[in-house]
Design an enzyme around this catalytic site. Structure first.
Site, PDB file in Angstrom:
ATOM      1  N   HIS A  14      36.638  29.479   7.602  1.00 49.13           N
ATOM      2  CA  HIS A  14      35.706  30.755   6.999  1.00 49.13           C
ATOM      3  C   HIS A  14      36.876  31.715   8.094  1.00 49.13           C
ATOM      4  CE1 HIS A  14      32.112  29.329   9.654  1.00 49.13           C
ATOM      5  NE2 HIS A  14      32.561  30.623  10.378  1.00 49.13           N
ATOM      6  N   ALA A  15      35.603  33.917   7.782  1.00 48.61           N
ATOM      7  CA  ALA A  15      36.423  34.233   8.307  1.00 48.61           C
ATOM      8  C   ALA A  15      34.829  35.064   8.285  1.00 48.61           C
ATOM      9  CB  ALA A  15      37.459  35.298   7.683  1.00 48.61           C
TER      10      ALA A  15
END
Length: 138
Positions: free
Chosen positions: A52-53
């Site tokens: 994820h970011a």
């Protein structure tokens, strides 16, 4: 954001025959105030974490025990950082996709975060992250 902003931070290490000590101070060793601390442990062999970011969150990732690899991607460039020392932290700025793998047996990954958990701050789909990165590009 640019992947080059993500750098190893050399944390203070106090050597003592009874055991070493390392500490982290907000605004002194890292460019954010610490609002949350969490850690990953008992990660099964072959498992991956991250994926994820964050839109706004800043983090410092530390290998408290053992080792692991952090794959960083800003949508244009990629790099891998091997973490295996508790006196180094990897600063990860917002808008960097990260995946963590190659955990050694007994590895503990501690993360210092600039804010409380907010699901709205996450990119969980790489295509959405990549689309927004391209919007920001000049």
């Amino acid at each position: 954001m640019n992947i080059d902003i993500c750098q190893l931070v050399d944390l203070p290490k106090i050597n003592d025959r009874r055991g070493n000590l390392t500490f982290v101070e907000s605004g002194r060793h890292i460019p954010f105030d610490i609002r949350r601390v969490y850690y990953l442990y008992d990660v099964p062999g072959g498992a991956e974490r991250g994926g994820h970011a964050h839109k706004k969150l800043h983090q410092l990732i530390i290998a408290m025990s053992g080792s692991f690899d952090i794959h960083l991607d800003d949508g244009h460039s990629k790099k891998v950082v091997h973490m295996n020392r508790s006196y180094y932290g990897l600063y990860v700025c917002p808008m960097i996709w990260r995946e963590i793998d190659n955990f050694s047996s007994g590895a503990v990954c501690m993360v210092l975060a600039s804010d409380y958990y907010e699901e709205e701050d996450y990119y969980r789909e790489y295509a959405e992250f990549k689309k927004d990165v391209n919007k920001e590009a000049p």
